[in-house]
Write an enzyme that holds these catalytic residues in place. Structure first.
Site, PDB file in Angstrom:
ATOM      1  N   ASP A  69       0.855  -1.192   0.000  1.00  0.00           N
ATOM      2  CA  ASP A  69       0.000   0.000   0.000  1.00  0.00           C
ATOM      3  C   ASP A  69       0.891   1.242   0.000  1.00  0.00           C
ATOM      4  O   ASP A  69       2.112   1.131   0.091  1.00  0.00           O
ATOM      5  CB  ASP A  69      -0.943   0.015   1.216  1.00  0.00           C
ATOM      6  CG  ASP A  69      -0.225  -0.393   2.477  1.00  0.00           C
ATOM      7  OD1 ASP A  69       0.939   0.020   2.660  1.00  0.00           O
ATOM      8  OD2 ASP A  69      -0.809  -1.119   3.300  1.00  0.00           O
ATOM      9  N   ASP A  71       1.657   5.027   1.694  1.00  0.00           N
ATOM     10  CA  ASP A  71       1.424   5.973   2.784  1.00  0.00           C
ATOM     11  C   ASP A  71       1.979   7.331   2.370  1.00  0.00           C
ATOM     12  O   ASP A  71       3.005   7.414   1.695  1.00  0.00           O
ATOM     13  CB  ASP A  71       2.131   5.507   4.067  1.00  0.00           C
ATOM     14  CG  ASP A  71       1.585   4.165   4.537  1.00  0.00           C
ATOM     15  OD1 ASP A  71       0.369   3.949   4.416  1.00  0.00           O
ATOM     16  OD2 ASP A  71       2.379   3.331   5.013  1.00  0.00           O
ATOM     17  N   ASP A 155      10.903   3.998  12.529  1.00  0.00           N
ATOM     18  CA  ASP A 155      11.602   2.873  13.161  1.00  0.00           C
ATOM     19  C   ASP A 155      12.954   2.536  12.524  1.00  0.00           C
ATOM     20  O   ASP A 155      13.984   2.524  13.184  1.00  0.00           O
ATOM     21  CB  ASP A 155      10.693   1.637  13.235  1.00  0.00           C
ATOM     22  CG  ASP A 155      10.113   1.213  11.876  1.00  0.00           C
ATOM     23  OD1 ASP A 155      10.290   1.953  10.890  1.00  0.00           O
ATOM     24  OD2 ASP A 155       9.488   0.137  11.825  1.00  0.00           O
TER      25      ASP A 155
HETATM   26  P1  ATP Z   1       4.497  -2.996   5.189  1.00  0.00           P
HETATM   27  O1  ATP Z   1       5.023  -3.398   3.879  1.00  0.00           O
HETATM   28  O2  ATP Z   1       4.445  -4.135   6.168  1.00  0.00           O
HETATM   29  O3  ATP Z   1       3.213  -2.190   5.158  1.00  0.00           O
HETATM   30  P2  ATP Z   1       5.599  -0.532   6.166  1.00  0.00           P
HETATM   31  O4  ATP Z   1       7.032  -0.111   6.333  1.00  0.00           O
HETATM   32  O5  ATP Z   1       4.750   0.268   5.240  1.00  0.00           O
HETATM   33  O6  ATP Z   1       5.632  -2.045   5.778  1.00  0.00           O
HETATM   34  P3  ATP Z   1       3.665   0.086   8.177  1.00  0.00           P
HETATM   35  O7  ATP Z   1       3.369  -0.706   9.401  1.00  0.00           O
HETATM   36  O8  ATP Z   1       2.640   0.193   7.116  1.00  0.00           O
HETATM   37  O9  ATP Z   1       5.007  -0.547   7.605  1.00  0.00           O
HETATM   38  O10 ATP Z   1       4.119   1.529   8.658  1.00  0.00           O
HETATM   39  C1  ATP Z   1       4.366   2.608   7.763  1.00  0.00           C
HETATM   40  C2  ATP Z   1       5.578   3.393   8.199  1.00  0.00           C
HETATM   41  O11 ATP Z   1       5.356   3.958   9.484  1.00  0.00           O
HETATM   42  C3  ATP Z   1       6.859   2.563   8.359  1.00  0.00           C
HETATM   43  O12 ATP Z   1       7.539   2.433   7.149  1.00  0.00           O
HETATM   44  C4  ATP Z   1       7.631   3.355   9.377  1.00  0.00           C
HETATM   45  O13 ATP Z   1       8.287   4.446   8.779  1.00  0.00           O
HETATM   46  C5  ATP Z   1       6.544   3.915  10.283  1.00  0.00           C
HETATM   47  N1  ATP Z   1       6.285   3.046  11.452  1.00  0.00           N
HETATM   48  C6  ATP Z   1       5.389   2.040  11.540  1.00  0.00           C
HETATM   49  N2  ATP Z   1       5.393   1.473  12.744  1.00  0.00           N
HETATM   50  C7  ATP Z   1       6.308   2.148  13.476  1.00  0.00           C
HETATM   51  C8  ATP Z   1       6.758   2.060  14.825  1.00  0.00           C
HETATM   52  N3  ATP Z   1       6.272   1.133  15.645  1.00  0.00           N
HETATM   53  N4  ATP Z   1       7.706   2.942  15.228  1.00  0.00           N
HETATM   54  C9  ATP Z   1       8.188   3.880  14.382  1.00  0.00           C
HETATM   55  N5  ATP Z   1       7.806   4.009  13.115  1.00  0.00           N
HETATM   56  C10 ATP Z   1       6.884   3.162  12.651  1.00  0.00           C
HETATM   57 MG    MG Z   2       2.610   0.005   4.915  1.00  0.00          MG
END
Ligand code: ATP
Ligand code: MG
Length: 451
Positions: A69, A71, A155
């Site tokens: 997705d 963001d 993170d």
């Molecule tokens: P995925 O492919 O699993 O969606 P993602 O990196 O997009 O991976 P998300 O959980 O959708 O992960 O979170 C979006 C963004 O928000 C992450 O890339 C990160 O920058 C930030 N983020 C998410 N969770 C945390 C956390 N617990 N602490 C700090 N930053 C976070």
């Molecule tokens: Mg994501």
């Protein structure tokens, strides 16, 4: 003090002026971003705000993976974002974001956050917007900040890259591109502090290391085992969601190994971990095999359910407790039912497994008791049970993991392949064998032990 200064200069992730890199250097083009995400960025920018695609989508595109997705991050506050999009709403309390709904997808828009302790000083208008527990866990995080500050509160460095589709530029504040190139998972800032703020980051390190096949930077890895107990502070519903992302990621086997290595599994499924550590049973083989099978099913687009994985992880504990109850003179079916209830109720305090999964888990376990009893009309009735397939797969899993079930899996495999007449023959034979066995064993001690 000296150590702190050294640490400070050692920290490659310190947010500074960004490196701004042309996306073309990474074969990135704006049309790789979904139309809806581009629309959100454009609308925000046209209204005078800064806006970028950020996080997982940028990371995945740089690695040639299809993003799950998109963001968007912006300096517009949630209410300002909401006013720009008709089908949008503000969600969350602990961490407010705006969901913008399109017909094909949902775009999450997050306002730049600050991680800055100083902004919590007296008289600051942000007071109460950021709250921490005694151990440093963030319980509320709604202080808005600059894009630079936003990068440093994320993170991992590889999750903190900002992409502007309007000029095809990548903005890197934490040396995330270096880590993409060297395939490294690195926590931003001081690892212990960041894990204490949110212990779920321990799980995210493991998940992304396995998902991307990256190594974990040694500074980021060092405090992980020591801080694993902090997972106990995470709410059971959130922890359940995180276990789904871990177990159903398609990289379950690699994740299981890392969870064990960093002592995280102990705090996720302690009843399973205890038995996996005890070499006198085959629990560890069962867990590894369950993850291997699940990963294989995911890669061939077959259906998977968390009920099956959790049933596997808790089965050795259920079996052990049921055996103790049988030794005390309880019937096999009562022992299994009581053991199932006890084991589940301990687990749901840690990861809140919803009823829609605990019910099928119990049915799978129940079938482990039923499927060996296949004489007469029982085989037909069992094969018609809606949970038969899962119960049968579970028998196969136990055998694959080294358990000797007297050819039970093969019997049921054959049963499903033959004609109804042959099925009846098989069932009659099985009935006779059970009777013969019973006779040679002599009278049963406990009348209720077999239903
Ligand atoms: P995925 O492919 O699993 O969606 P993602 O990196 O997009 O991976 P998300 O959980 O959708 O992960 O979170 C979006 C963004 O928000 C992450 O890339 C990160 O920058 C930030 N983020 C998410 N969770 C945390 C956390 N617990 N602490 C700090 N930053 C976070
Ligand atoms: Mg994501």
């Amino acid at each position: 003090m000296l150590k702190r200064i050294i640490n400070y200069f050692d920290d490659k992730t310190r947010s500074s002026n960004p490196s701004i890199i042309d996306g073309a250097a990474y074969s990135l083009t704006a049309n790789m971003i979904s139309r809806d995400a581009r629309k959100v960025v454009e609308t925000l920018q046209n209204a005078g705000f800064d806006a970028y695609v950020v996080g997982g989508a940028v990371r995945d595109l740089l690695l040639g993976i299809k993003p799950k997705d998109f963001d968007v991050a912006t300096n517009a506050e949630p209410s300002e974002v909401k006013s720009l999009f008709r089908r949008s709403r503000i969600i969350g309390r602990r961490f407010q974001i705006v969901h913008v709904q399109f017909s094909r997808e949902l775009i999450e828009v997050t306002t730049f956050r600050s991680n800055d302790q100083a902004s919590q000083g007296a008289g600051n208008k942000n007071i109460g917007l950021r709250q921490q527990s005694k151990t440093g866990m963030l319980t509320r995080d709604n202080i808005f900040g600059s894009v630079n500050e936003d990068a440093s509160r994320r993170d991992l460095t590889v999750n903190a890259l900002y992409y502007n589709p309007s000029d095809n530029s990548i903005h890197d504040f934490t040396s995330g591109l270096d880590d993409i190139n060297s395939r490294t998972i690195r926590i931003i800032g001081d690892p212990s502090t960041r894990y204490r703020e949110d212990p779920v980051r321990l799980l995210r390190v493991v998940r992304f290391a396995a998902k991307l096949g990256f190594g974990i930077d040694s500074r980021s890895a060092k405090p992980m085992s020591k801080l694993s107990a902090d997972l106990a502070q995470v709410s059971p519903p959130r922890l359940f969601d995180e276990t789904l992302k871990l177990f159903m990621s398609g990289k379950g086997a690699a994740i299981y190994a890392l969870l064990r290595e960093y002592k995280l599994f102990d705090y996720l499924v302690p009843q399973a971990n205890r038995l996996a550590n005890d070499g006198s049973n085959n629990a560890n083989c069962l867990f590894e095999q369950a993850f291997i099978n699940t990963d294989r099913r995911i890669s061939s687009n077959q259906r998977v359910t968390p009920a099956f994985i959790y049933a596997a992880l808790l089965w050795p504990a259920v079996e052990k407790l049921a055996e103790q109850l049988r030794e005390k003179g309880n019937s096999a079916s009562y022992a299994l039912s009581k053991a199932s209830s006890d084991v589940i109720s301990k687990q749901v305090h840690i990861t809140a497994i919803p009823k829609r999964f605990t019910i099928p888990m119990r049915e799978i376990w129940d079938l482990q008791l039923q499927l060996p009893r296949r004489g007469g009309q029982r085989a037909k009735r069992l094969a018609e049970n809606p949970r038969f397939r899962a119960g049968y797969d579970f028998i196969l899993l136990r055998e694959q993991a080294g358990e000797d079930l007297d050819g039970l899996g093969e019997w049921w495999t054959r049963y499903q392949e033959v004609s109804p007449e042959e099925q009846q023959q098989m069932a009659d034979e099985a009935g006779k064998t059970v009777k013969k066995r019973r006779r040679s064993r002599g009278p049963r001690k406990n009348k209720t032990s077999e239903a």
